[in-house]
Design an enzyme around this catalytic site. Structure first.
Site, short mmCIF file in Angstrom:
data_model
loop_
_atom_site.label_atom_id
_atom_site.label_comp_id
_atom_site.label_asym_id
_atom_site.label_seq_id
_atom_site.Cartn_x
_atom_site.Cartn_y
_atom_site.Cartn_z
N SER A 8 39.53 35.69 34.12
CA SER A 8 38.67 35.57 34.98
C SER A 8 37.12 35.13 34.63
O SER A 8 37.21 34.91 32.98
CB SER A 8 37.89 37.23 35.30
OG SER A 8 36.51 36.76 35.59
N HIS A 32 40.25 33.39 38.22
CA HIS A 32 40.14 33.94 38.81
C HIS A 32 38.75 34.02 38.90
O HIS A 32 37.84 33.79 37.86
CB HIS A 32 40.10 35.58 38.00
CG HIS A 32 39.58 37.42 39.11
ND1 HIS A 32 40.32 37.25 40.31
CD2 HIS A 32 38.17 36.99 39.30
CE1 HIS A 32 39.73 37.77 40.88
NE2 HIS A 32 38.28 38.76 39.88
N ASP A 34 34.98 35.46 40.23
CA ASP A 34 33.91 36.42 40.37
C ASP A 34 32.74 35.50 41.37
O ASP A 34 31.88 34.85 40.75
CB ASP A 34 34.27 36.94 40.14
CG ASP A 34 34.89 37.76 39.29
OD1 ASP A 34 35.86 38.16 40.06
OD2 ASP A 34 35.43 37.84 38.23
N MET A 36 29.49 36.31 43.10
CA MET A 36 28.60 37.06 43.34
C MET A 36 27.33 37.00 43.74
O MET A 36 26.50 36.06 43.17
CB MET A 36 28.69 38.47 42.56
CG MET A 36 29.98 39.13 41.15
SD MET A 36 29.48 39.79 40.06
CE MET A 36 30.71 39.42 39.35
N HIS A 65 37.65 35.71 44.73
CA HIS A 65 36.93 37.19 44.42
C HIS A 65 35.66 37.28 44.54
O HIS A 65 34.25 36.87 44.07
CB HIS A 65 36.82 38.15 43.36
CG HIS A 65 37.01 39.48 43.83
ND1 HIS A 65 36.94 40.45 42.11
CD2 HIS A 65 36.40 40.08 44.64
CE1 HIS A 65 35.93 41.39 42.84
NE2 HIS A 65 36.03 41.65 44.05
N MET A 67 32.69 38.94 45.83
CA MET A 67 31.53 40.51 46.00
C MET A 67 30.36 40.38 46.92
O MET A 67 29.45 39.62 46.34
CB MET A 67 31.71 40.70 44.72
CG MET A 67 33.11 41.05 44.25
SD MET A 67 32.85 41.19 42.37
CE MET A 67 33.54 40.31 41.82
N MET A 136 40.46 47.60 42.93
CA MET A 136 39.80 47.50 41.68
C MET A 136 39.84 48.38 40.38
O MET A 136 39.91 49.97 40.99
CB MET A 136 37.65 47.64 42.10
CG MET A 136 37.37 46.30 42.48
SD MET A 136 37.60 44.74 42.03
CE MET A 136 36.39 44.93 40.48
N ASP A 174 41.99 44.76 38.72
CA ASP A 174 40.96 43.63 38.34
C ASP A 174 39.96 44.71 37.79
O ASP A 174 38.99 45.60 38.17
CB ASP A 174 40.05 42.70 39.55
CG ASP A 174 38.82 41.89 39.07
OD1 ASP A 174 38.60 42.35 37.85
OD2 ASP A 174 37.96 41.53 40.25
#
Ligand code: DX5
Ligand code: ZN
Length: 223
Positions: A8, A32, A34, A36, A65, A67, A136, A174
């Site tokens: 990540s 990965h 993230d 957000m 991913h 979020m 998660m 994760d």
């Protein structure tokens, strides 16, 4: 399915993302990313323009991913931007089936994510709509948190659901994945491992990827 490792970049140096991507290539299977939005989780990272640039700059396919709120609107765009895999959170999606199909239509693998307290059973019938299920193992939002052992029984149940349907769906974990915890998650049935601080916090990130993979492979009996 062979073990896969997805470092990540949340724990990487954001001012040198292309170099940080290169630091784990070709050892890592995925990178990965993230995303957000400071609404779905209380943290803000990056969005489409950076994913578009990173997809061009990195040799490793991007595992995005999301979020974010309203993934139904945004997720297909990440696939279009060049991500190899796009994962949305079940509780954020109003129309998860349509969204997973749209991600696939854009040529990416489609993932569905569940937070630690969300049960997997309600999604058993959706297995055919996804390429990956993400469980998660921390509350989403931040790197460097402690692995939640309370999720282990759900990883086992998810593995049973996937195996009983003979679905070729990957099972990703994760959060808090490290040399201390990866074996437990692998024994429980996970096969794709996200690791942020355990990779980018290491002196040798590529070496950390290799040793996490070896630990998971021997714990799970998968190559
Ligand atoms: C947390 C993110 C994770 C995070 C993991 O919400 O989804 O991908 O980067 O970081 P570590 O491996 O440090 O727990
Ligand atoms: Zn993540």
């Amino acid at each position: 399915m062979a073990i896969q490792i997805s470092p990540s970049i949340l724990s990487a140096d954001f001012t040198h993302l292309a170099d940080e991507a290169a630091a784990v290539s070709p050892n890592a299977d995925w990178l990965h990313v993230d995303v957000m939005d400071n609404h779905f989780v209380p943290n803000l990272t990056l969005g489409l323009p950076i994913v578009e640039s990173l997809a061009r700059a990195a040799d490793t396919p991007l595992d995005c991913h999301l979020m974010i709120e309203d993934p139904d609107t945004w997720a297909p765009g990440y696939a279009e931007a060049g991500a190899g895999s796009v994962t949305v959170h079940a509780k954020a999606a109003d129309a998860p089936v349509r969204t997973l199909r749209e991600i696939r239509n854009q040529g990416a693998r489609a993932g569905l994510a569940l937070n630690p307290a969300e049960p997997v059973e309600p999604y058993a019938d959706l297995v055919g709509e996804m390429d990956m299920l993400l469980l998660m193992t921390v509350e989403p939002g931040f790197g460097g948190q402690k692995f939640l052992d309370v999720v282990l029984p759900k990883i086992r149940r998810a593995r049973e659901i996937l195996d009983s349907r003979e679905a070729s769906v990957w099972l990703q974990v994760d959060g808090g994945v490290s040399s201390e915890t990866i074996e437990r998650a692998a024994e429980a049935g996970a096969d794709v491992f996200v690791a942020g601080s355990a990779v980018y916090g290491a002196q040798d990130p590529a070496g950390a990827v290799d040793s996490l993979r070896a630990q998971a492979a021997s714990a799970s009996g998968r190559g």
